[in-house]
Design a protein around this motif. Structure first.
Motif, short mmCIF file in Angstrom:
data_model
loop_
_atom_site.label_atom_id
_atom_site.label_comp_id
_atom_site.label_asym_id
_atom_site.label_seq_id
_atom_site.Cartn_x
_atom_site.Cartn_y
_atom_site.Cartn_z
N VAL A 161 9.81 0.80 0.89
CA VAL A 161 9.49 -0.44 0.14
C VAL A 161 8.55 -0.18 -1.02
O VAL A 161 7.49 0.44 -0.86
N ARG A 162 8.93 -0.68 -2.18
CA ARG A 162 8.05 -0.59 -3.35
C ARG A 162 7.32 -1.92 -3.51
O ARG A 162 7.96 -2.99 -3.45
N GLN A 163 6.01 -1.85 -3.69
CA GLN A 163 5.27 -3.09 -3.91
C GLN A 163 5.59 -3.60 -5.31
O GLN A 163 5.36 -2.89 -6.30
N VAL A 178 5.45 -11.13 -2.83
CA VAL A 178 4.99 -11.64 -1.53
C VAL A 178 5.39 -10.69 -0.39
O VAL A 178 4.55 -10.20 0.37
N CYS A 179 6.69 -10.44 -0.27
CA CYS A 179 7.18 -9.70 0.90
C CYS A 179 6.88 -8.20 0.78
O CYS A 179 6.49 -7.55 1.76
N SER A 180 7.05 -7.67 -0.44
CA SER A 180 6.82 -6.22 -0.60
C SER A 180 5.35 -5.89 -0.36
O SER A 180 5.02 -4.84 0.21
N THR A 181 4.45 -6.79 -0.75
CA THR A 181 3.02 -6.55 -0.52
C THR A 181 2.73 -6.63 0.99
O THR A 181 2.00 -5.80 1.53
N ILE A 221 16.93 5.25 -3.01
CA ILE A 221 17.12 6.43 -2.16
C ILE A 221 17.31 6.02 -0.69
O ILE A 221 17.87 6.78 0.11
N ALA A 222 16.84 4.80 -0.32
CA ALA A 222 16.81 4.42 1.11
C ALA A 222 18.14 4.66 1.84
O ALA A 222 18.17 5.40 2.84
N PRO A 223 19.27 4.09 1.39
CA PRO A 223 20.50 4.32 2.17
C PRO A 223 20.92 5.79 2.16
O PRO A 223 21.52 6.27 3.13
N VAL A 358 28.45 -0.03 -4.92
CA VAL A 358 27.26 -0.33 -5.71
C VAL A 358 26.36 -1.33 -4.98
O VAL A 358 26.84 -2.35 -4.48
N GLU A 359 25.07 -1.01 -4.91
CA GLU A 359 24.09 -1.98 -4.42
C GLU A 359 22.85 -1.86 -5.30
O GLU A 359 22.05 -0.93 -5.14
N THR A 360 22.75 -2.76 -6.25
CA THR A 360 21.58 -2.72 -7.14
C THR A 360 20.85 -4.05 -7.03
O THR A 360 21.44 -5.07 -6.69
P1 FAD Z 1 8.61 -12.07 -4.83
O1 FAD Z 1 7.28 -12.59 -4.45
O2 FAD Z 1 9.82 -12.70 -4.24
O3 FAD Z 1 8.70 -12.01 -6.37
C1 FAD Z 1 9.93 -11.77 -6.99
C2 FAD Z 1 10.01 -12.65 -8.21
O4 FAD Z 1 9.01 -12.28 -9.13
C3 FAD Z 1 11.33 -12.52 -8.96
O5 FAD Z 1 12.31 -13.34 -8.41
C4 FAD Z 1 10.92 -12.93 -10.34
O6 FAD Z 1 10.93 -14.34 -10.43
C5 FAD Z 1 9.48 -12.49 -10.44
N1 FAD Z 1 9.36 -11.24 -11.20
C6 FAD Z 1 9.63 -10.00 -10.74
N2 FAD Z 1 9.39 -9.07 -11.68
C7 FAD Z 1 8.97 -9.77 -12.78
C8 FAD Z 1 8.59 -9.38 -14.09
N3 FAD Z 1 8.57 -8.10 -14.45
N4 FAD Z 1 8.24 -10.35 -14.95
C9 FAD Z 1 8.23 -11.65 -14.59
N5 FAD Z 1 8.60 -12.07 -13.35
C10 FAD Z 1 8.96 -11.14 -12.47
N6 FAD Z 1 13.26 -3.44 -2.36
C11 FAD Z 1 12.62 -2.31 -1.95
O7 FAD Z 1 11.45 -2.11 -2.24
N7 FAD Z 1 13.29 -1.40 -1.16
C12 FAD Z 1 14.58 -1.55 -0.79
O8 FAD Z 1 15.15 -0.69 -0.09
C13 FAD Z 1 15.26 -2.74 -1.21
N8 FAD Z 1 16.53 -2.96 -0.85
C14 FAD Z 1 17.18 -4.07 -1.28
C15 FAD Z 1 18.50 -4.26 -0.89
C16 FAD Z 1 19.18 -5.39 -1.33
C17 FAD Z 1 20.64 -5.57 -0.91
C18 FAD Z 1 18.53 -6.34 -2.14
C19 FAD Z 1 19.26 -7.57 -2.63
C20 FAD Z 1 17.21 -6.17 -2.51
C21 FAD Z 1 16.51 -5.04 -2.08
N9 FAD Z 1 15.17 -4.84 -2.42
C22 FAD Z 1 14.54 -3.69 -2.01
C23 FAD Z 1 14.39 -5.86 -3.17
C24 FAD Z 1 13.68 -6.82 -2.19
O9 FAD Z 1 14.64 -7.61 -1.52
C25 FAD Z 1 12.71 -7.79 -2.88
O10 FAD Z 1 13.41 -8.47 -3.88
C26 FAD Z 1 11.48 -7.12 -3.46
O11 FAD Z 1 10.74 -6.45 -2.48
C27 FAD Z 1 10.57 -8.21 -4.10
O12 FAD Z 1 10.26 -9.16 -3.14
P2 FAD Z 1 8.80 -9.81 -3.08
O13 FAD Z 1 8.79 -10.86 -2.02
O14 FAD Z 1 7.77 -8.76 -3.00
O15 FAD Z 1 8.69 -10.48 -4.51
#
Ligand code: FAD
Length: 361
Positions: A161-163, A178-181, A221-223, A358-360
């Motif tokens: 997970v990347r913050q 929120v979730c990554s933190t 890289i995770a998968p 593809v999964e981006t």
């Molecule tokens: P949130 O609190 O939900 O904030 C995200 C929001 O912040 C965005 O919707 C956008 O509105 C805003 N935002 C983001 N960047 C900016 C910016 N530069 N400027 C302005 N606004 C911005 N993440 C991983 O770390 N590892 C994984 O392996 C991984 N796998 C994934 C697999 C899939 C299939 C998918 C769909 C996503 C994956 N992700 C992964 C991403 C993960 O799901 C979250 O989206 C990510 O961790 C961010 O969530 P959060 O709750 O921390 O951010």
């Protein structure tokens, strides 16, 4: 020169030819089963011969293999009733001097029915409520462990997970996701709400002789960690990988190469079956003198990738930042054009055959 080789030896033969300074200009199926490699030892680029269409019989076989989607677990735990697991490990993956925070996090699944396959994702519901006072929605994360888990006891799941950290466009304040933190800071012993698993796009074919091209940026890289651990680090009765796995990994700095030590160990131990190529954007230069992004590395190897894609045993996977897709398409379309093929049409066919994944995000 022409060589006729069985599929089981094709990757090995290709690497041997390349090592000897030869250049593979085309690979063609022979009698619908074995391919024929046409080799040139000239160092100057030569046009790639028009590739023959994949015979129906071979195509069908590949599709059946890739579509072996039997018993794929999905949505065992739904958002209204997540499984509450416990964090048992949380360690940093970025070395000193690297950019950002990326953590490897492992959860104990004991007592749950949660099972998963390499290439699937799970959902995490962060605690607390959003700006509207509603419970947070789930976020998806690619699973970084094999189905057996990092402890090999079928009772754990790991994530990479990347913050998320960015500057608010108006207030200029630093905002943390929120979730990554939550995940990056989660302590050992803490509860975590897990849903899923989900995803059928990134599954690994069961074919032990397959060629698996993996293109990753950052946590993409995770998968592929899960794939590589299954291929090279675990022992299975029913899966002994003998094909070629090629990881092209894009990161900003050397300190950001996630799982570097383990990847390089696999590369050293299995030189005939695993190839590791980095694109380190802030430390390496592309041929135009700019930063070396993953698409530049793909462009550098585009002819070879194109040739590998001619075999129905080849699967290409892309995972990571959304922005990586266009550059990679451009890079490979150059090689396809040289062969008189429209990449977008060819890519659609690969997707139909379940060979372009593809999964981006
Ligand atoms: P949130 O609190 O939900 O904030 C995200 C929001 O912040 C965005 O919707 C956008 O509105 C805003 N935002 C983001 N960047 C900016 C910016 N530069 N400027 C302005 N606004 C911005 N993440 C991983 O770390 N590892 C994984 O392996 C991984 N796998 C994934 C697999 C899939 C299939 C998918 C769909 C996503 C994956 N992700 C992964 C991403 C993960 O799901 C979250 O989206 C990510 O961790 C961010 O969530 P959060 O709750 O921390 O951010």
């Amino acid at each position: 020169m022409f060589f006729t080789v069985p599929y089981s030896r094709m990757n090995q033969e290709m690497r041997r030819i390349t090592r000897l300074g030869g250049r593979i200009v085309s690979i063609k199926p022979f009698n619908g089963i074995a391919p024929v490699a046409t080799v040139s030892s000239a160092s100057t680029p030569q046009p790639i011969a028009q590739s023959s269409p994949v015979p129906e019989q071979t195509k069908k076989k590949a599709m059946t293999q890739a579509k072996e989607k039997t018993d794929i677990p999905v949505n065992i735990y739904r958002p209204n009733q997540p499984f509450i697991g416990k964090c048992i490990e949380n360690y940093p993956l970025v070395d000193e001097g690297g950019i950002g925070i990326v953590q490897h996090v492992t959860f104990d699944l004991s007592g749950s029915d949660l099972r998963y396959l390499e290439g699937q994702s799970i959902g995490i519901i962060p605690p607390g409520t959003d700006a509207n006072g509603k419970p947070h929605k789930l976020r998806l994360y690619s699973i970084a462990s094999t189905r057996h888990g990092d402890k090999l006891d079928d009772k754990t799941v790991s994530l990479c997970v990347r913050q998320l950290e960015y500057q608010h466009p108006e207030t200029k304040e630093t905002v943390y996701g929120v979730c990554s933190t939550h995940l990056c800071n989660i302590g050992v012993g803490a509860d975590v709400a897990i849903t899923g698993p989900v995803g059928k796009e990134m599954l690994l074919p069961s074919d032990e002789d397959a060629t698996i091209i993996m293109m990753a940026t950052g946590t993409g890289i995770a998968p592929f960690r899960a794939f590589l651990w299954r291929m090279f680090k675990e022992q299975h009765e029913d899966y002994k990988f003998k094909g070629l796995a090629w990881l092209i990994f894009g990161v900003p700095k050397t300190a950001n190469i996630l799982y570097q030590e383990e990847l390089e160990k696999i590369a050293a131990e299995f030189p005939d079956n695993f190839r590791l190529t980095y694109a380190i954007s802030r430390e390496q230069q592309n041929p135009q003198g700019g930063r070396m992004y993953i698409q530049h590395r793909v462009a550098e190897h585009a002819d070879e990738i194109w040739n590998l894609l001619q075999s129905p045993k080849t699967h290409a996977y892309m995972c990571g930042l959304k922005g990586m897709e266009d550059g990679i398409d451009d890079a490979i379309s150059g090689a396809a054009n040289k062969n008189g093929t429209d990449w977008s049409v060819y890519q659609k066919q690969l997707k139909k055959e379940h060979r372009w994944h593809v999964e981006t995000y």
